[in-house]
Design a protein around this motif. Structure first.
Motif, PDB file in Angstrom:
ATOM      1  N   ARG A 118      -5.092  -1.033  13.080  1.00 21.27           N
ATOM      2  CA  ARG A 118      -3.717  -1.549  13.060  1.00 21.27           C
ATOM      3  C   ARG A 118      -3.644  -2.905  12.363  1.00 21.27           C
ATOM      4  NH1 ARG A 118       1.364   0.657  13.665  1.00 21.27           N
ATOM      5  NH2 ARG A 118       2.775  -1.100  13.680  1.00 21.27           N
ATOM      6  N   PHE A 155       8.720   8.356   4.139  1.00 21.53           N
ATOM      7  CA  PHE A 155       7.341   7.955   4.417  1.00 21.53           C
ATOM      8  C   PHE A 155       6.508   8.307   3.187  1.00 21.53           C
ATOM      9  CE2 PHE A 155       3.045   8.831   5.784  1.00 21.53           C
ATOM     10  CZ  PHE A 155       2.789   7.773   6.641  1.00 21.53           C
ATOM     11  N   TRP A 156       5.474   7.519   2.912  1.00 22.92           N
ATOM     12  CA  TRP A 156       4.573   7.918   1.832  1.00 22.92           C
ATOM     13  C   TRP A 156       3.137   7.766   2.293  1.00 22.92           C
ATOM     14  CZ3 TRP A 156       5.457   2.854   2.426  1.00 22.92           C
ATOM     15  CH2 TRP A 156       4.412   1.989   2.172  1.00 22.92           C
ATOM     16  N   ARG A 192       1.048  -3.620   6.353  1.00 22.50           N
ATOM     17  CA  ARG A 192      -0.043  -2.812   6.897  1.00 22.50           C
ATOM     18  C   ARG A 192      -0.509  -1.618   6.052  1.00 22.50           C
ATOM     19  NH1 ARG A 192      -0.766  -5.061  11.883  1.00 22.50           N
ATOM     20  NH2 ARG A 192       1.035  -6.406  12.138  1.00 22.50           N
ATOM     21  N   SER A 247      -5.219   1.005   5.325  1.00 25.20           N
ATOM     22  CA  SER A 247      -5.922   2.291   5.443  1.00 25.20           C
ATOM     23  C   SER A 247      -6.174   2.906   4.070  1.00 25.20           C
ATOM     24  CB  SER A 247      -5.091   3.256   6.291  1.00 25.20           C
ATOM     25  OG  SER A 247      -3.764   3.301   5.816  1.00 25.20           O
ATOM     26  N   LYS A 248      -5.861   2.141   3.033  1.00 27.67           N
ATOM     27  CA  LYS A 248      -6.029   2.686   1.674  1.00 27.67           C
ATOM     28  C   LYS A 248      -7.073   1.834   0.948  1.00 27.67           C
ATOM     29  CE  LYS A 248      -1.282   4.329   2.030  1.00 27.67           C
ATOM     30  NZ  LYS A 248      -0.878   3.663   3.288  1.00 27.67           N
ATOM     31  N   GLY A 254       2.193 -13.133  16.983  1.00 24.78           N
ATOM     32  CA  GLY A 254       1.010 -13.111  17.847  1.00 24.78           C
ATOM     33  C   GLY A 254      -0.286 -13.229  17.064  1.00 24.78           C
ATOM     34  N   GLU A 255      -0.284 -12.735  15.827  1.00 25.24           N
ATOM     35  CA  GLU A 255      -1.512 -12.794  15.015  1.00 25.24           C
ATOM     36  C   GLU A 255      -1.586 -14.148  14.304  1.00 25.24           C
ATOM     37  OE1 GLU A 255      -2.654  -9.087  12.910  1.00 25.24           O
ATOM     38  OE2 GLU A 255      -0.725  -8.356  13.587  1.00 25.24           O
ATOM     39  N   LEU A 267       6.806  -6.174   9.143  1.00 31.99           N
ATOM     40  CA  LEU A 267       7.830  -5.920   8.128  1.00 31.99           C
ATOM     41  C   LEU A 267       9.249  -6.070   8.678  1.00 31.99           C
ATOM     42  CD1 LEU A 267       8.485  -4.928   5.237  1.00 31.99           C
ATOM     43  CD2 LEU A 267       8.534  -2.615   6.162  1.00 31.99           C
ATOM     44  N   ALA A 268       9.496  -5.546   9.881  1.00 32.90           N
ATOM     45  CA  ALA A 268      10.850  -5.599  10.442  1.00 32.90           C
ATOM     46  C   ALA A 268      11.294  -7.051  10.617  1.00 32.90           C
ATOM     47  CB  ALA A 268      10.890  -4.848  11.769  1.00 32.90           C
ATOM     48  N   HIS A 327       7.539   4.096  10.637  1.00 38.76           N
ATOM     49  CA  HIS A 327       7.295   4.138   9.195  1.00 38.76           C
ATOM     50  C   HIS A 327       7.742   2.819   8.560  1.00 38.76           C
ATOM     51  CE1 HIS A 327       6.406   8.189   9.794  1.00 38.76           C
ATOM     52  NE2 HIS A 327       7.588   8.730   9.561  1.00 38.76           N
ATOM     53  N   TRP A 328       7.169   2.560   7.437  1.00 40.36           N
ATOM     54  CA  TRP A 328       7.444   1.334   6.688  1.00 40.36           C
ATOM     55  C   TRP A 328       8.921   1.233   6.296  1.00 40.36           C
ATOM     56  CZ3 TRP A 328       8.939  -0.504   1.917  1.00 40.36           C
ATOM     57  CH2 TRP A 328       8.429  -1.728   1.521  1.00 40.36           C
ATOM     58  N   ALA A 370       4.481 -14.022  22.255  1.00 38.94           N
ATOM     59  CA  ALA A 370       5.535 -14.118  23.271  1.00 38.94           C
ATOM     60  C   ALA A 370       4.981 -13.467  24.531  1.00 38.94           C
ATOM     61  CB  ALA A 370       6.774 -13.379  22.792  1.00 38.94           C
ATOM     62  N   ASP A 417       8.790  -0.505  14.587  1.00 34.45           N
ATOM     63  CA  ASP A 417       8.040   0.420  15.451  1.00 34.45           C
ATOM     64  C   ASP A 417       8.273   0.166  16.946  1.00 34.45           C
ATOM     65  OD1 ASP A 417       7.077   1.266  13.048  1.00 34.45           O
ATOM     66  OD2 ASP A 417       4.958   0.878  13.483  1.00 34.45           O
TER      67      ASP A 417
HETATM   68  C1  LIG Z   1      -3.144   1.166   8.674  1.00 32.57           C
HETATM   69  C2  LIG Z   1      -1.693   1.525   8.533  1.00 32.57           C
HETATM   70  C3  LIG Z   1      -1.254   2.199   7.394  1.00 32.57           C
HETATM   71  C4  LIG Z   1       0.087   2.549   7.268  1.00 32.57           C
HETATM   72  N1  LIG Z   1       0.484   3.226   6.151  1.00 32.57           N
HETATM   73  C5  LIG Z   1       1.778   3.574   6.015  1.00 32.57           C
HETATM   74  C6  LIG Z   1       2.225   4.268   4.851  1.00 32.57           C
HETATM   75  O1  LIG Z   1       1.445   4.598   3.949  1.00 32.57           O
HETATM   76  N2  LIG Z   1       3.533   4.595   4.760  1.00 32.57           N
HETATM   77  C7  LIG Z   1       4.441   4.261   5.749  1.00 32.57           C
HETATM   78  O2  LIG Z   1       5.633   4.586   5.632  1.00 32.57           O
HETATM   79  N3  LIG Z   1       4.044   3.591   6.862  1.00 32.57           N
HETATM   80  C8  LIG Z   1       2.744   3.242   7.003  1.00 32.57           C
HETATM   81  N4  LIG Z   1       2.340   2.570   8.126  1.00 32.57           N
HETATM   82  C9  LIG Z   1       3.328   2.224   9.162  1.00 32.57           C
HETATM   83  C10 LIG Z   1       4.016   0.886   8.857  1.00 32.57           C
HETATM   84  O3  LIG Z   1       3.092  -0.051   8.394  1.00 32.57           O
HETATM   85  C11 LIG Z   1       4.692   0.409  10.133  1.00 32.57           C
HETATM   86  O4  LIG Z   1       5.692   1.357  10.445  1.00 32.57           O
HETATM   87  C12 LIG Z   1       5.271  -0.987   9.977  1.00 32.57           C
HETATM   88  O5  LIG Z   1       4.260  -1.925   9.788  1.00 32.57           O
HETATM   89  C13 LIG Z   1       6.084  -1.362  11.200  1.00 32.57           C
HETATM   90  O6  LIG Z   1       6.524  -2.670  11.052  1.00 32.57           O
HETATM   91  P1  LIG Z   1       6.936  -3.529  12.337  1.00 32.57           P
HETATM   92  O7  LIG Z   1       7.394  -4.837  11.809  1.00 32.57           O
HETATM   93  O8  LIG Z   1       7.831  -2.756  13.208  1.00 32.57           O
HETATM   94  O9  LIG Z   1       5.598  -3.689  13.183  1.00 32.57           O
HETATM   95  P2  LIG Z   1       4.190  -4.334  12.827  1.00 32.57           P
HETATM   96  O10 LIG Z   1       3.910  -4.268  11.376  1.00 32.57           O
HETATM   97  O11 LIG Z   1       3.228  -3.710  13.761  1.00 32.57           O
HETATM   98  O12 LIG Z   1       4.374  -5.870  13.208  1.00 32.57           O
HETATM   99  C14 LIG Z   1       4.556  -6.268  14.540  1.00 32.57           C
HETATM  100  C15 LIG Z   1       3.898  -7.609  14.737  1.00 32.57           C
HETATM  101  O13 LIG Z   1       4.235  -8.103  16.020  1.00 32.57           O
HETATM  102  C16 LIG Z   1       3.089  -8.708  16.590  1.00 32.57           C
HETATM  103  N5  LIG Z   1       3.221  -8.767  18.033  1.00 32.57           N
HETATM  104  C17 LIG Z   1       3.000  -7.795  18.960  1.00 32.57           C
HETATM  105  N6  LIG Z   1       3.224  -8.289  20.202  1.00 32.57           N
HETATM  106  C18 LIG Z   1       3.587  -9.577  20.048  1.00 32.57           C
HETATM  107  C19 LIG Z   1       3.947 -10.607  20.963  1.00 32.57           C
HETATM  108  N7  LIG Z   1       3.993 -10.393  22.279  1.00 32.57           N
HETATM  109  N8  LIG Z   1       4.280 -11.811  20.463  1.00 32.57           N
HETATM  110  C20 LIG Z   1       4.256 -12.045  19.132  1.00 32.57           C
HETATM  111  N9  LIG Z   1       3.912 -11.111  18.219  1.00 32.57           N
HETATM  112  C21 LIG Z   1       3.589  -9.890  18.677  1.00 32.57           C
HETATM  113  C22 LIG Z   1       1.964  -7.803  16.139  1.00 32.57           C
HETATM  114  O14 LIG Z   1       0.727  -8.455  16.254  1.00 32.57           O
HETATM  115  C23 LIG Z   1       2.375  -7.547  14.692  1.00 32.57           C
HETATM  116  O15 LIG Z   1       1.865  -8.542  13.850  1.00 32.57           O
HETATM  117  C24 LIG Z   1       1.000   2.209   8.285  1.00 32.57           C
HETATM  118  C25 LIG Z   1       0.556   1.528   9.431  1.00 32.57           C
HETATM  119  C26 LIG Z   1      -0.776   1.181   9.559  1.00 32.57           C
HETATM  120  C27 LIG Z   1      -1.253   0.457  10.790  1.00 32.57           C
END
Ligand SMILES: Cc1cc2nc3c(=O)[nH]c(=O)nc-3n(C[C@H](O)[C@H](O)[C@H](O)COP(=O)(O)OP(=O)(O)OC[C@H]3O[C@@H](n4cnc5c(N)ncnc54)[C@H](O)[C@@H]3O)c2cc1C
Length: 393
Positions: free
Chosen positions: A127, A323-324, A42, A46-47, A34-35, A11-12, A295-296, A80, A278
């Motif tokens: 995850r 957060f929800w 995400r 979990s829902k 990476g994926e 998301l970020a 958090h999202w 990376a 995160d």
């Molecule tokens: C199952 C689940 C349910 C959730 N439910 C909620 C909810 O109900 N409410 C809420 O507020 N939050 C929820 N969250 C938390 C929320 O989804 C996360 O805070 C959010 O996804 C964070 O976004 P992000 O972009 O920082 O990281 P991520 O979504 O983790 O994305 C990071 C990406 O970077 C990739 N990556 C890692 N290392 C590398 C690399 N070296 N090179 C390239 N890519 C790489 C990863 O594979 C991943 O695809 C939930 C999380 C999970 C796992």
């Protein structure tokens, strides 16, 4: 100079790319994911999606056409593996490298693991899409699921599992779910909710030993009790995924697992490098320290703010962190920082899953928990925003 490189397709990273293009940025944008999937969301994992693999495609933030039209180059399935801050290059797993003018570190977090549970084929974390598919397939009616940890992920999986007729036991070290965030009284409400829906909760317990050969068949708790299981979900929190930074200048925070430190707009100490989501520990002016988001809402907000910081654009107000969660058909929403509170007032009917808990510090609202009261979210946001503005006035 060579544009923006975003490492991480969550998301970020996605919000950063969207904000850059929406703000008129025309130089190249490369997203290193990476994926092997299009950037995806995400929370559904979990829902509902846990038992509905068909909905998987709906997880993607955008269609492939969007990335083409917006000229956002995706490098899917290529992680990376290193960062050269001097040459301003990111090294990739396929041996290539990409140069950047601005870099966003958005590699998210990975689940914490428990050494005692390592090596068993029926012990999983949650995850990724693959994790959700594997867990969903293992949870057929009558299966005995052991959930280690009553954080939000563990609780959501327990809720989904109960709906699917899975025998569910949650083991939690604290005396109530979320006790460290919400306190024991409100944590007790979550415990009651699980019990009312047929999940078994074993609080103030830790796993002392795991039994089984390739599969974990049972665990012994610290009081000697044995609990049998067919599948184990370990849900004991996450840590920033920064392994790829290795020994680069930013590699230092890995040692203490505290995330990449940034200011409130995602800037690190190194010119041209930002972090969000995160993976980042952003400075929170209210708490006066760096905090992991996890958090999202914070991931999306930080991705957008980092994009605006790259472009030198003005930032809007930070907003209130939130957060929800969805548990047994009830929406739970949490805003602000309950850790600051010296008092909590509950209004409504907890038994009917419909109440508001307002946390105050010296009578100033610092956090709100809404249960079954989504319609009050805008009001709760306003309340906390106004209180925050007063605190900084
Ligand atoms: C199952 C689940 C349910 C959730 N439910 C909620 C909810 O109900 N409410 C809420 O507020 N939050 C929820 N969250 C938390 C929320 O989804 C996360 O805070 C959010 O996804 C964070 O976004 P992000 O972009 O920082 O990281 P991520 O979504 O983790 O994305 C990071 C990406 O970077 C990739 N990556 C890692 N290392 C590398 C690399 N070296 N090179 C390239 N890519 C790489 C990863 O594979 C991943 O695809 C939930 C999380 C999970 C796992």
């Amino acid at each position: 100079m060579s544009g923006v490189v975003i490492v991480g397709g969550g998301l970020a990273g996605q919000r950063c790319a969207e904000t850059l293009r929406r703000s008129g940025y025309r130089d190249p944008i490369v997203m290193v994911c990476g994926e092997p999937h299009l950037p995806y969301d995400r929370p559904p994992l979990s829902k509902d999606l846990l038992f509905d693999g068909a909905a998987e495609e709906s997880l993607s933030f955008r269609s492939p056409v969007w990335y083409e039209e917006k000229a956002v180059e995706l490098r899917l399935g290529v992680p990376a593996v290193g960062l050269d801050t001097f040459e301003r290059r990111v090294h990739l797993g396929d041996g290539s490298c990409v140069a950047y003018e601005h870099l966003l570190i958005a590699t998210g977090a990975r689940p914490r693991r428990i050494p005692t549970f390592e090596g068993y084929e029926n012990v999983t974390t949650l995850r990724t899409r693959e994790d959700a598919c594997g867990l969903g397939a293992a949870l057929v009616p009558g299966t005995r699921l052991l959930v280690i940890g009553a954080g939000f992920i563990g609780q959501e999986v327990a809720s989904a599992a109960r709906k699917a007729g899975v025998q569910t036991t949650i083991i939690e070290a604290a005396s109530a779910p979320l006790e460290s965030v919400l306190g024991s009284e409100l944590g007790g409400w979550f415990a009651d909710l699980h019990r009312a829906n047929g999940a078994k909760l074993l609080l103030e317990h830790r796993v002392a030993a795991v039994h089984g050969d390739r599969r974990a068949d049972a665990v012994t708790l610290d009081d000697g009790r044995m609990v049998h299981c067919d599948h184990v979900l370990v849900g004991v929190g996450v840590e920033p995924d920064l392994r790829w930074l290795g020994s680069s200048a930013l590699g230092r925070p890995i040692a203490d697992r505290s995330g990449v430190r940034t200011d409130a707009d995602g800037r690190t100490d190194i010119a041209g490098i930002y972090a969000a989501g995160d993976a980042a520990a952003a400075f929170d002016p209210l708490l006066e320290r760096h905090v992991l988001g996890n958090h999202w809402e914070s991931a999306g907000r930080q991705g957008s703010r980092a994009a605006r910081a790259m472009l030198g654009l003005e930032q809007g107000p930070r907003g209130v962190s939130s957060f929800w969660s969805d548990l047994y058909g009830t929406r739970v929403q949490y805003l602000g920082h309950a850790s600051l509170a010296d008092e909590v007032n509950v209004d409504g009917d907890p038994q009917a899953c419909e109440f508001t808990a307002t946390f105050t510090m010296r009578e100033r609202p610092v956090a709100v928990l809404l249960v079954g009261r989504s319609q009050m979210l805008p009001r709760a946001r306003e309340l906390l925003s106004a209180a925050t503005e007063m605190a900084f006035a």
